[in-house]
Design an enzyme around this catalytic site. Structure first.
Site, mmCIF file in Angstrom:
data_model
loop_
_atom_site.group_PDB
_atom_site.id
_atom_site.type_symbol
_atom_site.label_atom_id
_atom_site.label_comp_id
_atom_site.label_asym_id
_atom_site.label_seq_id
_atom_site.Cartn_x
_atom_site.Cartn_y
_atom_site.Cartn_z
ATOM 1 N N ARG A 69 -3.585 -9.829 4.592
ATOM 2 C CA ARG A 69 -4.233 -9.892 3.261
ATOM 3 C C ARG A 69 -2.955 -9.557 2.432
ATOM 4 N NH1 ARG A 69 -6.197 -6.657 -0.563
ATOM 5 N NH2 ARG A 69 -7.716 -7.510 -1.857
ATOM 6 N N LYS B 267 0.839 -1.218 0.066
ATOM 7 C CA LYS B 267 -0.048 0.008 -0.129
ATOM 8 C C LYS B 267 0.897 1.269 0.050
ATOM 9 C CE LYS B 267 -4.305 -1.902 1.364
ATOM 10 N NZ LYS B 267 -5.419 -2.237 2.285
HETATM 11 N N1 HH2 Z 1 -7.583 -3.771 0.830
HETATM 12 C C1 HH2 Z 1 -7.898 -3.729 -0.730
HETATM 13 C C2 HH2 Z 1 -8.771 -4.407 -1.155
HETATM 14 N N2 HH2 Z 1 -9.853 -5.100 -0.363
HETATM 15 N N3 HH2 Z 1 -10.249 -5.894 1.936
HETATM 16 C C3 HH2 Z 1 -9.850 -5.931 3.316
HETATM 17 N N4 HH2 Z 1 -10.496 -6.572 4.088
HETATM 18 N N5 HH2 Z 1 -8.531 -4.995 3.621
HETATM 19 C C4 HH2 Z 1 -7.795 -4.513 2.905
HETATM 20 O O1 HH2 Z 1 -7.022 -3.935 3.362
HETATM 21 C C5 HH2 Z 1 -8.262 -4.378 1.305
HETATM 22 C C6 HH2 Z 1 -9.441 -5.100 0.940
HETATM 23 C C7 HH2 Z 1 -6.878 -3.007 -1.497
HETATM 24 O O2 HH2 Z 1 -5.935 -3.837 -2.279
HETATM 25 P P1 HH2 Z 1 -6.033 -4.473 -3.605
HETATM 26 O O3 HH2 Z 1 -7.142 -5.699 -3.504
HETATM 27 O O4 HH2 Z 1 -4.596 -5.048 -3.729
HETATM 28 O O5 HH2 Z 1 -5.979 -3.700 -4.646
HETATM 29 P P2 HH2 Z 1 -7.322 -3.010 -5.537
HETATM 30 O O6 HH2 Z 1 -8.016 -2.508 -4.534
HETATM 31 O O7 HH2 Z 1 -6.731 -2.069 -6.451
HETATM 32 O O8 HH2 Z 1 -7.819 -4.196 -6.122
#
Ligand code: HH2
Length: 260
Positions: free
Chosen positions: A241, A206
């Protein structure tokens, strides 16, 4: 928990998965490397991300869910969605948990989780992904996140979701400045004690990482820093995660082995 983003626009791994067989292959790898959960997302929630329709989300998700189910992999599947119809369709295929970044704002999602007796992750977010990083504002970030998660738990329980099925997440990077994120990460023991539910935390790759380092660092170069933080968090959350499962697993094993 290994992240599988079925999105063309995710901030660190978007556009990797053109077909379900490719996802099953990556899922197998993640399990081999130590993942006990896989979190599938078909809508990016990165700051400024474009919302997708239910139809688009299902078109990305369902073929992959069916392929994973057919492969009968030894792992629990979670689906990252905030939409009731998407949650219903995923639960019908047989996923173990809905990961809701909107903390149960859609009553239909809560009803679907309750009807299937599935687990539910309630994540805190201030605002909406499109604008959440414009000017996040709290008087007392830790107190306010605890109060919001407690309210979300009450909402979920009122809809019939068992308390034992709930996992909570402070939502690192979701409507939070660097200072807010750090305050929440330092307060995980307090969140655990006051909310009395397992915590899920996502810090992997992040953007607070380059902010804290005070230098530019593209998402693809953030794994080492992510794992140094994972090691610090290992004893305060039930689920991390992560994008790089092998590195996160090693970091946690080492930290827990040393006893930190
Ligand atoms: N972060 C992201 C997405 N979903 N869900 C939970 N519970 N906690 C988190 O910190 C979280 C989440 C963002 O990360 P990522 O899925 O890698 O990216 P994107 O939202 O661009 O797909």
């Amino acid at each position: 928990m290994g992240v599988l983003n079925l999105t063309p626009d995710s901030f660190s791994d978007g556009g990797r998965f053109a077909d379900p067989a490719a996802v099953v292959a990556v899922a197998r790898d993640m399990i081999r490397l130590g993942a006990t959960w896989l979190d599938l997302g078909a809508e990016s929630s990165r700051p400024g991300a474009r919302p997708v329709t239910v139809e688009e989300e299902l078109q990305r998700l369902l073929p992959v869910l069916r392929a994973l189910r057919a492969a009968a992999l030894p792992v629990r599947i979670s689906v990252d969605t905030r939409k009731g119809p998407v949650a219903s369709a995923a639960l019908a295929v047989g996923v173990a948990m809905i990961n809701d970044i909107a903390a149960g704002a859609d009553p239909q999602l809560l009803e679907a989780v309750a009807a299937h007796g599935a687990a539910l992750c309630l994540m805190h977010m201030q605002g909406e992904p499109a604008s959440m990083q414009h000017s996040p504002c709290y008087d007392d970030v830790v107190g306010e996140v605890i109060a919001a998660l407690a309210a979300a738990m009450r909402r979920a329980e009122a809809a019939g979701v068992a308390r034992e099925a709930l996992v909570l997440d402070p939502g690192i990077g979701f409507g939070k400045t660097l200072a807010h994120n750090l305050a929440l990460l330092r307060a995980l023991p307090r969140l655990e004690a006051e909310l009395d539910r397992p915590l899920l935390v996502g810090i992997s790759r992040k953007s607070f990482i380059p902010a804290l380092l005070e230098r530019e660092l593209p998402p693809s170069d953030r794994d080492l820093a992510s794992h140094l933080i994972h090691a610090q968090l290992a004893s305060h959350c039930a689920l991390l995660r992560v994008h790089d499962v092998a590195g996160a697993r090693d970091a946690c094993r080492l930290a827990l082995g040393i006893g930190s």
